[in-house]
Scaffold this motif. Structure first.
Motif: not given
Length: 291
Positions: A92-95, A105-109, A111-120, A171-172
């Motif tokens: 994913i990072a390579y793509f 690229k900023s849009l993709w980053i 999108l990658i961080t969207i899971p952080f929007w919800t509670s663990y 994401p980490f």
């Protein structure tokens, strides 16, 4: 003299600027760690703590097979999660780094961080629903005729813990690898291809070696918090997926044996520190070898 006074004044200003965060870190990190270390050398009888220094907790921790089994299982699960996460995160990072236009690229980053929007916790519960006996995955597989009965090896065991944690920490792992790939000079890749190397060999000889620092960072970022996770093993791990953090929680909150829990925590932190230092040593040796 003037230069010396200037240097002293700049040093004083720098020390003044650093002091508040240093004091903050000392109070919130060093003091609790020192308290845990002190607790590990004490003993407790229900609510009464004996402050006499003793190694009883450490002797029991290393002699009790259950503690060592949980410690080994924690290291293996954390290692499996780290391996799975890094292997899935690298493509994913390579793509994003090499095939996504710079202005996207900023849009993709993002999108990658969207899971952080919800509670663990919500994400863990969702995986419990997906992997459950009558969950989404088993229902889909049975509906398509792929399986005749629900799969039982994907929930309430170590496999479920690995799957859930790999998703939670993806994401980490993606972000440090992406940063490392972004720093690669593209002219080196062009030079490799001009010298006759194909895309595969260019990746193996140029791209992958230069991305090693990001991979090491991803490994440490995923491995260190994973080995101390107790929420996911409790919710989706079952008896075969519990880790050392669950035993530490039990010692502190249910058995009223804080010194034993502290000793287990110190041992776990020591193991994590040794493994982290080993990876840092390998990374430093690798970078020296290439310089």
């Amino acid at each position: 003299m003037a230069m010396s006074r200037l240097a002293r004044s700049e040093a004083a200003r720098g020390l003044l600027m650093v002091s508040p965060p240093a004091l903050y870190a000392l109070l919130l990190l060093a003091v609790p760690l020192a308290a845990i270390l002190a607790f590990s050398f004490w003993s407790q009888d229900f609510l009464t703590i004996d402050f006499t220094p003793t190694l009883k907790n450490y002797r029991e921790a290393f002699s009790e097979p259950l503690y060592m089994q949980l410690m080994l299982r924690s290291v293996l699960i954390a290692g499996s999660v780290t391996l799975a996460t890094v292997i899935l995160a690298f493509p994913i990072a390579y793509f994003v780094s090499f095939h996504v236009p710079p202005h996207r690229k900023s849009l993709w980053i993002f999108l990658i961080t969207i899971p952080f929007w919800t509670s663990y916790l919500i994400r863990v519960f969702l995986w419990k629903v997906i992997l459950g006996y009558n969950g989404v995955l088993n229902t889909t597989l049975q509906g398509l005729g792929i399986t005749d009965e629900p799969l039982t090896f994907i929930l309430y065991n170590a496999n479920a813990v690995v799957i859930t944690l790999a998703h939670a920490f993806a994401p980490f792992a993606i972000l440090p690898i992406f940063v490392s790939l972004e720093k690669i000079d593209r002219s080196l890749l062009e030079a490799s291809r001009d010298l006759g190397e194909n895309h595969v060999m260019t990746f193996l000889r140029v791209t992958l070696p230069l991305a090693v620092p990001g991979i090491v960072a991803a490994v440490l970022i995923v491995f260190i918090p994973t080995i101390g996770d107790y929420v996911t093993p409790r919710l989706v791990g079952g008896p075969d997926g519990l880790m050392i953090a669950n035993m530490i929680q039990t010692q502190f909150l249910k058995l009223n044996n804080a010194p034993m829990g502290a000793a287990l925590a110190v041992i776990a932190m020591s193991i994590v520190t040794l493994i982290a230092l080993f990876f840092l040593f390998l990374n430093r040796k690798y970078l020296r070898g290439r310089s």
